[in-house]
Write an enzyme that holds these catalytic residues in place. Structure first.
Site, mmCIF file in Angstrom:
data_model
loop_
_atom_site.group_PDB
_atom_site.id
_atom_site.type_symbol
_atom_site.label_atom_id
_atom_site.label_comp_id
_atom_site.label_asym_id
_atom_site.label_seq_id
_atom_site.Cartn_x
_atom_site.Cartn_y
_atom_site.Cartn_z
ATOM 1 N N GLN A 1 58.878 -14.894 45.399
ATOM 2 C CA GLN A 1 57.895 -13.839 45.674
ATOM 3 C C GLN A 1 56.783 -13.759 44.616
ATOM 4 O O GLN A 1 55.640 -13.474 44.930
ATOM 5 C CB GLN A 1 58.645 -12.504 45.751
ATOM 6 C CG GLN A 1 57.808 -11.317 46.164
ATOM 7 C CD GLN A 1 58.673 -10.070 46.268
ATOM 8 O OE1 GLN A 1 59.371 -9.875 47.246
ATOM 9 N NE2 GLN A 1 58.629 -9.218 45.253
ATOM 10 N N GLU B 1 49.809 -8.028 46.366
ATOM 11 C CA GLU B 1 49.757 -7.554 44.979
ATOM 12 C C GLU B 1 48.592 -8.147 44.196
ATOM 13 O O GLU B 1 48.550 -8.042 42.973
ATOM 14 C CB GLU B 1 51.072 -7.894 44.253
ATOM 15 C CG GLU B 1 52.241 -7.107 44.775
ATOM 16 C CD GLU B 1 53.477 -7.191 43.879
ATOM 17 O OE1 GLU B 1 53.490 -8.005 42.933
ATOM 18 O OE2 GLU B 1 54.422 -6.446 44.144
ATOM 19 N N GLU C 1 63.771 -12.582 37.708
ATOM 20 C CA GLU C 1 64.159 -11.329 38.375
ATOM 21 C C GLU C 1 64.864 -11.642 39.696
ATOM 22 O O GLU C 1 64.432 -12.531 40.433
ATOM 23 C CB GLU C 1 62.864 -10.529 38.612
ATOM 24 C CG GLU C 1 63.050 -9.162 39.260
ATOM 25 C CD GLU C 1 61.691 -8.463 39.443
ATOM 26 O OE1 GLU C 1 60.762 -8.660 38.620
ATOM 27 O OE2 GLU C 1 61.551 -7.732 40.441
ATOM 28 N N ASP D 1 66.482 -6.122 39.799
ATOM 29 C CA ASP D 1 65.583 -5.201 40.514
ATOM 30 C C ASP D 1 66.356 -4.595 41.692
ATOM 31 O O ASP D 1 66.928 -3.514 41.571
ATOM 32 C CB ASP D 1 64.331 -5.956 40.969
ATOM 33 C CG ASP D 1 63.410 -5.107 41.836
ATOM 34 O OD1 ASP D 1 63.589 -3.886 41.866
ATOM 35 O OD2 ASP D 1 62.505 -5.666 42.501
ATOM 36 N N LYS E 1 61.464 1.362 38.828
ATOM 37 C CA LYS E 1 60.379 1.782 39.719
ATOM 38 C C LYS E 1 60.547 3.275 39.993
ATOM 39 O O LYS E 1 61.517 3.675 40.654
ATOM 40 C CB LYS E 1 60.466 1.018 41.047
ATOM 41 C CG LYS E 1 60.252 -0.490 40.928
ATOM 42 C CD LYS E 1 60.670 -1.184 42.213
ATOM 43 C CE LYS E 1 60.314 -2.660 42.211
ATOM 44 N NZ LYS E 1 60.995 -3.396 43.295
ATOM 45 N N LYS F 1 55.292 -4.263 34.700
ATOM 46 C CA LYS F 1 54.896 -5.226 35.735
ATOM 47 C C LYS F 1 53.989 -4.477 36.697
ATOM 48 O O LYS F 1 54.443 -3.595 37.424
ATOM 49 C CB LYS F 1 56.141 -5.768 36.454
ATOM 50 C CG LYS F 1 55.810 -6.920 37.400
ATOM 51 C CD LYS F 1 57.066 -7.592 37.945
ATOM 52 C CE LYS F 1 57.511 -6.942 39.228
ATOM 53 N NZ LYS F 1 58.352 -7.810 40.072
#
Ligand code: 2PG
Ligand code: MG
Length: 389
Positions: free
Chosen positions: A150, A187, A264, A291, A316, A367
């Site tokens: 990703q 992103e 990650e 994550d 997050k 991030k």
């Protein structure tokens, strides 16, 4: 400060999806982002629905006194009472985070402070940025032969954040040129037709040049986001599949070959055992980051520490909702020497609060992408905070 007026509304994120924005006492609006590669263990975004939460907040009538960060406990208690919930997080992670953040923004404005100072005025550390340079996977839908991973990430280790920003932007521009990339993904990372190893070696060669040019140590890394690849007990790549065993061999080979400093979600979100094996293999030379494995949940972090599955964690705010619980997570990480990576979501708003929380909570890394206005809002805010500190 007394909470006298609460306004809530529906706004659009960077993907044009609906999300919530809240303002308290007429102060700056706070909003929540939306994820796409969401973990099974995230707190649901809304109690009942987004509209229900907006209506609930607009009908808010409790006058609550808030004079410091810890007073958010009173706000959470009032939510539970008025919405008949067992705990505040049941109000929904997006609605709770936006509301609590709006309360802190109002408090900061009333006390003439910066948002990060309301969280903790003693913290002075600016985190290292983890920048998404090349995109793949779920965030790059629309390109058939995109990379499976990703995110292909860069982490510059200069002392000053403003220098790290320059380096990150240089690496981003150079990688884009080399890959002849014109478009960006959700992103702001380069949208490319490329296999994983080609993208990785391009990023690595740009990293080597940048290290020479700037005289600064620069790391590269990956967000494998492997839960999105995992089907029927195998990791399904464009051209091949990996079993649990061969996924471990593949990722550990990449760590050694490209000297990766950060990986990650190398395994799917239930597999604490494979994470632990990789963490042992990495021997602290590479961040083994959870994550989806943790989904910003305190209990899952406790489990991962017990099994020694990670040495770093993604945090997050809108996966949990409660800023009080976020503080508990940061405190536990500090005590157990787990590196913290506060993170944006793929669907972002222009709210720059994430930068303030990074400093206030003392995150080791942030991030939040490299390019596009939603990501730059956070990066520029960190630059501003660095100047003031
Ligand atoms: C991730 C995040 C952010 P999303 O997987 O780390 O990059 O993606 O917001 O889609 O969950
Ligand atoms: Mg991730």
């Amino acid at each position: 400060m007394l909470i006298k007026e609460v306004c809530a509304r529906i706004v659009k994120d960077s993907r044009n999806a609906d999300t919530i924005a809240v303002s308290v006492n007429g102060a700056e609006w706070a909003s929540s982002p939306n994820g796409k590669s969401t973990g099974d263990y995230e707190t649901p975004s809304y109690h009942r629905s987004l509209q229900w939460c907006v209506d609930f907040l607009n009908a808010w009538c409790d006058e609550i006194s808030v004079s410091k960060f810890e007073d958010l406990a009173r706000v959470e208690k009032a939510i539970c009472k008025n919405a008949d919930l067992k705990n505040a997080r049941a109000f929904g992670a997006n609605s709770l985070y936006a509301f609590e953040s709006a309360v802190l923004k109002a408090l900061a404005s009333e006390q003439g402070k910066e948002l990060w100072q309301v969280v903790n005025s003693k913290n002075r550390k600016i985190p290292f940025p983890v920048g998404n340079v090349i995109g793949g996977g779920l965030h790059s839908s629309g390109v058939a032969d995109r990379p499976n991973f990703q995110e292909f990430l860069v982490i510059p280790f200069a002392k000053k954040f403003s220098d790290n920003l320059k380096i990150m932007r240089f690496v981003y521009a150079e990688a884009g040129k080399k890959l002849n990339a014109k478009l960006v993904n959700d992103e702001g990372a380069w949208l490319v037709s490329s296999d994983d190893e080609t993208a990785l070696s391009v990023l690595n060669s740009v990293r080597i040049n940048a290290e020479k040019k700037f005289g600064v140590k620069i790391g590269i890394g990956l967000d494998v986001a492997s839960s999105t690849l995992f089907k029927d007990n195998h990791y399904r790549y464009n051209t091949h599949s990996h079993s649990l065993e061969s996924q471990f061999s593949y990722i550990s080979k990449l760590i050694s070959e490209y000297n990766l400093r950060y990986v990650e979600d190398a395994f799917e979100q239930h597999d604490f055992v494979s994470f632990a094996k990789l963490n042992k293999f990495a021997r602290k030379k590479c961040l083994i980051v959870g994550d989806d494995l943790i989904a910003t949940q305190y209990n899952r972090l406790v489990g991962a520490i017990r099994t020694n599955s990670i040495n770093a964690v993604i945090i997050k705010p809108n996966q949990n909702g409660s800023l009080l619980e976020l503080k508990k997570i940061f405190d536990l990480c500090r005590a157990r020497k787990i590196k913290t990576v506060i993170s944006h979501r793929s669907g972002e708003t222009l709210d720059s609060g994430l930068a303030d929380y990074a400093v206030g909570f003392g995150a080791d890394y942030i991030k939040c992408g490299v390019a596009t206005k939603w990501r730059e809002a956070k990066l520029n805010r960190l630059k501003e905070i660095e100047k003031k500190i």
